[in-house]
Design a protein around this motif. Structure first.
Motif, mmCIF file in Angstrom:
data_model
loop_
_atom_site.group_PDB
_atom_site.id
_atom_site.type_symbol
_atom_site.label_atom_id
_atom_site.label_comp_id
_atom_site.label_asym_id
_atom_site.label_seq_id
_atom_site.Cartn_x
_atom_site.Cartn_y
_atom_site.Cartn_z
ATOM 1 N N MET A 149 -8.881 -31.588 -37.497
ATOM 2 C CA MET A 149 -8.489 -30.880 -38.851
ATOM 3 C C MET A 149 -7.298 -31.614 -39.278
ATOM 4 N N GLN A 150 -7.729 -32.198 -40.441
ATOM 5 C CA GLN A 150 -6.470 -32.979 -41.140
ATOM 6 C C GLN A 150 -6.131 -32.509 -42.322
ATOM 7 N N VAL A 151 -4.671 -32.169 -42.814
ATOM 8 C CA VAL A 151 -4.422 -31.650 -43.945
ATOM 9 C C VAL A 151 -4.000 -32.815 -45.037
ATOM 10 N N GLY A 152 -4.842 -33.114 -46.110
ATOM 11 C CA GLY A 152 -4.531 -33.952 -46.951
ATOM 12 C C GLY A 152 -4.640 -33.817 -48.340
ATOM 13 N N SER A 153 -4.685 -35.088 -49.237
ATOM 14 C CA SER A 153 -4.869 -34.806 -50.436
ATOM 15 C C SER A 153 -5.551 -35.875 -51.102
ATOM 16 N N GLY A 154 -5.997 -35.725 -52.449
ATOM 17 C CA GLY A 154 -6.718 -36.953 -53.082
ATOM 18 C C GLY A 154 -8.110 -37.125 -52.779
ATOM 19 N N PRO A 155 -8.770 -37.830 -53.577
ATOM 20 C CA PRO A 155 -10.406 -38.196 -53.294
ATOM 21 C C PRO A 155 -10.609 -38.587 -52.161
ATOM 22 N N ASP A 156 -11.961 -38.238 -51.590
ATOM 23 C CA ASP A 156 -12.377 -38.890 -50.286
ATOM 24 C C ASP A 156 -12.098 -40.570 -50.159
ATOM 25 N N TYR A 157 -12.285 -41.090 -51.131
ATOM 26 C CA TYR A 157 -12.277 -42.658 -51.018
ATOM 27 C C TYR A 157 -10.915 -43.121 -51.026
ATOM 28 N N LYS A 158 -10.028 -42.202 -51.277
ATOM 29 C CA LYS A 158 -8.478 -42.529 -51.257
ATOM 30 C C LYS A 158 -7.592 -41.528 -50.562
ATOM 31 N N ARG A 159 -8.196 -40.927 -49.712
ATOM 32 C CA ARG A 159 -7.323 -39.864 -49.261
ATOM 33 C C ARG A 159 -6.210 -40.061 -48.389
ATOM 34 N N THR A 160 -5.128 -39.283 -48.678
ATOM 35 C CA THR A 160 -3.775 -39.219 -48.196
ATOM 36 C C THR A 160 -3.806 -38.291 -47.139
ATOM 37 N N VAL A 161 -3.521 -38.611 -45.806
ATOM 38 C CA VAL A 161 -3.459 -37.444 -44.756
ATOM 39 C C VAL A 161 -1.957 -37.224 -44.584
ATOM 40 N N HIS A 162 -1.693 -35.755 -44.749
ATOM 41 C CA HIS A 162 -0.192 -35.523 -44.728
ATOM 42 C C HIS A 162 0.099 -35.169 -43.117
ATOM 43 N N PHE A 163 -1.004 -34.387 -42.357
ATOM 44 C CA PHE A 163 -0.824 -33.841 -41.072
ATOM 45 C C PHE A 163 -1.895 -33.916 -40.595
ATOM 46 N N ASP A 164 -1.844 -34.243 -39.151
ATOM 47 C CA ASP A 164 -3.116 -33.714 -38.162
ATOM 48 C C ASP A 164 -2.671 -32.577 -37.502
ATOM 49 N N THR A 165 -3.671 -31.589 -37.295
ATOM 50 C CA THR A 165 -3.564 -30.219 -36.643
ATOM 51 C C THR A 165 -3.797 -30.360 -35.213
ATOM 52 N N PRO A 166 -3.161 -29.436 -34.482
ATOM 53 C CA PRO A 166 -3.506 -29.427 -33.002
ATOM 54 C C PRO A 166 -5.105 -29.001 -33.095
ATOM 55 N N PRO A 167 -5.680 -29.690 -31.856
ATOM 56 C CA PRO A 167 -7.213 -29.294 -31.979
ATOM 57 C C PRO A 167 -7.376 -27.708 -31.834
ATOM 58 N N SER A 168 -8.634 -27.467 -31.990
ATOM 59 C CA SER A 168 -9.029 -26.019 -32.240
ATOM 60 C C SER A 168 -9.098 -25.364 -30.763
ATOM 61 N N SER A 169 -9.079 -26.001 -29.854
ATOM 62 C CA SER A 169 -9.343 -25.595 -28.334
ATOM 63 C C SER A 169 -7.709 -24.996 -27.760
ATOM 64 N N ARG A 170 -6.857 -25.332 -28.696
ATOM 65 C CA ARG A 170 -5.457 -24.819 -28.392
ATOM 66 C C ARG A 170 -5.084 -23.663 -29.227
#
Length: 372
Positions: free
Chosen positions: A145-166
Motif C-alpha cells: 500500500m502506497q500513499v501518493g498523489s498525482g495521476p497514475d502516469y506521473k504518480r508521486t509516492v509519498h510513503f510506503d506503508t507497513p505490510p498488511s500482515s503486520r
C-alpha cells in the motif's frame, strides 16, 4: 530510502521536549478562554454553536481527502444524532457516517482506545462504499500500500506503508501506547506532544484501506479531549485544510526518521492556531446573535435571505465582499430592487459599502452589533 517503520528503533520516536515547553501552556490557557466564553451563552446558543463547530470539522476533515459534503445535510444528521430533531430525508451515507463518527468522538472521548472503537468509526465513514474490501477491520490485502498523489502516469509516492500482515501487531502496540500515555496512564504525556505523536504514528501505520486521514485526525482530537477532560471542539481540520500542502509536506518530511521534533513543533502550532480559529468562531457566533438582536424586524424577506447567506460563509465571509450580482442571485430579484435593498441595509448600518460602480462591494458591519 528507508521509511521510519523499517528502522530498528520503530516505533520509539525521539524528540526535544524543550521545543514544546512554551507551547504546552498556551494550549491550556486557550482552552480555558474557550470554556470561559461559552459559559456566558445560554443553553440553546451552546447547542447551536456545538452543531456549527462539529459540522465544520466534519465537512473539512472530509474535504482534506477530496470529499465534498453538503453542510446542511451534515448539520441535520448531527442534530438527529444528538437527539435535537429528525434527520432530513435523502442524506448521503458519507454525510450521515461522518456525523455519526463525530458525535461518537464528542460523547465517548474518555474511554481507552481499542480496535472496536476504530472499527466502528471505519464502518460509519465508509458505509456503502463498494470499492473497499474490508470495512470495519484492518486491511488484509497482500499488495503493498502506497500513499501518493498525482495521476497514475506521473504518480508521486509519498510513503510506503507497513505490510498488511503486520497490522494486528502494529495496532495492538499503538493502542497500548495511546492508552499508556493518557492522563492517569503509565507514561502520561503533555497534550500537544501526545496528540502530535498519535497522529503521525497512526498515519505511518496506515491500518485501513481508506479513511486513515479522517480517523487519524479524530484520534488527535480524542487525545486532546482526554487531556482536557472534555471535548476540545477545536477547528483542527478547518485549520489543516486551509494549509493542506503544508500538512502533507510535514507528514512526508517526518515519515523517514524517528526523530520528530520538527513534526511535533509543526503540529503543536497547528493545534494552537486551530484553537484560535475556534475562539474566533465563538466570537463571531456571539456577534451574530447581537447583530440579529440589533436589527430584529428591520429586514424584508429578501434582505433576511441575503444576510443569512452572508453569515453562513462564517468568519471568512464572501471572498472580496458581496456584490450586487450576488444579491440578485441569492434574493432572486431585479437589479433595481437589489439596489434599493442594499442601499437600505447600508443606511440602517447593517452593511458597509466599498468601491464604486461594478467594483462596489458590501460587508457585514459587525462592530456596532458587537458593541464596539
Amino acid at each position: 530510502m528507508t521509511w521510519n517503520w523499517k528502522q530498528p528503533g520503530w516505533p520509539n520516536f525521539s524528540y526535544d521536549s524543550k521545543a514544546l515547553e512554551s507551547l504546552e501552556p498556551q494550549f491550556l490557557v486557550q482552552a480555558g478562554e474557550f470554556v470561559g466564553t461559552c459559559k456566558h451563552m445560554g443553553a440553546d446558543d451552546q447547542e447551536t454553536l456545538k452543531i456549527e463547530l462539529i459540522s465544520e470539522e466534519a465537512v473539512k476533515t472530509s474535504e482534506i481527502e477530496g470529499e465534498i459534503l453538503n453542510r446542511d445535510s451534515v448539520q441535520s444528521s448531527l442534530r438527529h444524532q444528538l437527539g435535537l430533531g429528525p434527520a432530513r430525508p435523502g442524506i448521503d451515507p458519507a454525510e450521515r457516517g461522518i456525523s455519526e463518527m463525530m458525535v461518537d468522538l464528542y460523547r465517548n472521548f474518555g474511554p481507552a482506545l481499542d480496535d472496536a472503537t476504530m472499527f466502528a468509526w471505519h464502518k460509519m465513514l465508509l458505509a456503502g462504499d463498494k470499492k473497499i474490501s474490508v470495512i470495519g477491520g484492518y486491511r488484509t490485502h497482500e499488495d503493498p500500500m502506497q500513499v501518493g498523489s498525482g495521476p497514475d502516469y506521473k504518480r508521486t509516492v509519498h510513503f510506503d506503508t507497513p505490510p498488511s500482515s503486520r497490522m494486528q501487531a502494529e495496532m495492538a502496540r499503538f493502542n497500548a501506547w495511546f492508552n499508556d500515555t493518557a492522563p492517569g496512564g503509565k507514561n502520561p504525556l503533555p497534550a500537544l506532544t501526545r496528540a502530535g505523536i498519535a497522529h503521525l504514528y497512526f498515519v505511518c501505520i496506515h491500518p485501513f484501506e481508506d479513511g486513515n486521514g479522517r480517523i487519524g485526525r479524530a484520534l488527535a482530537e480524542k487525545s486532546l479531549a482526554q487531556n482536557l477532560s472534555q471535548p476540545s471542539l477545536i477547528a483542527l481540520a478547518y485549520t489543516i485544510e486551509r494549509k493542506r500542502k503544508d500538512y502533507y509536506a510535514a507528514l512526508e518530511r517526518n515519515n523517514k526518521e524517528l526523530e520528530i521534533t520538527a513534526w511535533l513543533t509543526y503540529f503543536a502550532n497547528t493545534i494552537l492556531e486551530a484553537q484560535r480559529n475556534t475562539i474566533k468562531r465563538v466570537d463571531f457566533f456571539v456577534i451574530k446573535a447581537k447583530f440579529y438582536e440589533t436589527f430584529r424586524g428591520q429586514f424584508n424577506e429578501r434582505q433576511d435571505r441575503v444576510i443569512a447567506r452572508m453569515f453562513k460563509e462564517g468568519i471568512d465571509g464572501f471572498k472580496g465582499g458581496l456584490s450586487a450580482e450576488n444579491y440578485i442571485s441569492i434574493s432572486k430579484t431585479s437589479r433595481a430592487t437589489a439596489t434599493r435593498d442594499l442601499q437600505d441595509l447600508v443606511e440602517k448600518g447593517a452593511l458597509t459599502k466599498t468601491g464604486e460602480l461594478r467594483h462596489t462591494r458590501y460587508f457585514l458591519k459587525l462592530g456596532d452589533a458587537a458593541g464596539d
